[in-house]
Design a protein around this motif. Structure first.
Motif: not given
Length: 169
Positions: A97-117
């Motif tokens: 898994v891409d741990t940077q994307a999964v843990t982005a919430w720790v830095q106040g970010k939400l990361v979505f990659r081709a995710m259904p609305l």
């Protein structure tokens, strides 16, 4: 003699030093996650728990009564990998898994990659007090990608209107 956290719902970031005499574990849903000196996240939403390892290794054991066909574990999850289990005993394979994307919430970010609305709005809804609803069910499967500030979700809604054919009211 022990260090234990019970996660009822939500998501936590854990950074813990391994101590043989005082093991650290998190009980979430029907499973227990034990540290083997590491950094990891645990996310419990409804009936599913997801464990993502950022550094080190964890051991995941699903309650034997809940686990189907001997899948209870223990399962070893190493750096850069993830596993999920459900309250009804399903256990996923350990996957990269891409741990940077999964843990982005720790830095106040939400990361979505081709995710259904529908999934995107469910995630965004965790950060807002008001209710978000899709009025037209045909929009639920529209794919959304982007990085957004979890502290400025009004900008997220504006960006969403520019990216996919929706109107936020």
């Amino acid at each position: 003699t022990e260090r234990r956290v019970i996660l009822k719902e939500g998501e936590i970031w854990v950074a813990v030093a391994h101590e043989t005499r005082r093991p650290f574990e998190v009980v979430a849903g029907s499973g227990t996650i034990r540290d083997i000196g590491t950094q990891f996240t645990i996310r419990k939403l409804s009936d599913r728990v997801t464990v993502t390892v950022v550094e080190g290794i964890v051991e995941v054991e699903v309650n034997a009564h809940a686990a189907r066909s001997g899948e209870g574990g223990p399962h070893i999850v190493a750096k850069g990998h993830q596993l999920w289990y459900s309250d009804d005993g399903q256990v996923s394979m350990v996957e990269s898994v891409d741990t940077q994307a999964v843990t982005a919430w720790v830095q106040g970010k939400l990361v979505f990659r081709a995710m259904p609305l529908a999934e995107v709005l469910r995630e965004v809804g965790r950060y807002r007090n008001d209710r978000i609803q899709i009025v037209d069910p045909s929009l639920a499967d529209l794919l959304v990608s982007g990085v957004f500030n979890s502290r400025d979700l009004d900008s997220f809604l504006q960006a969403l209107e520019g990216a996919v054919p929706v109107k936020a009211t």
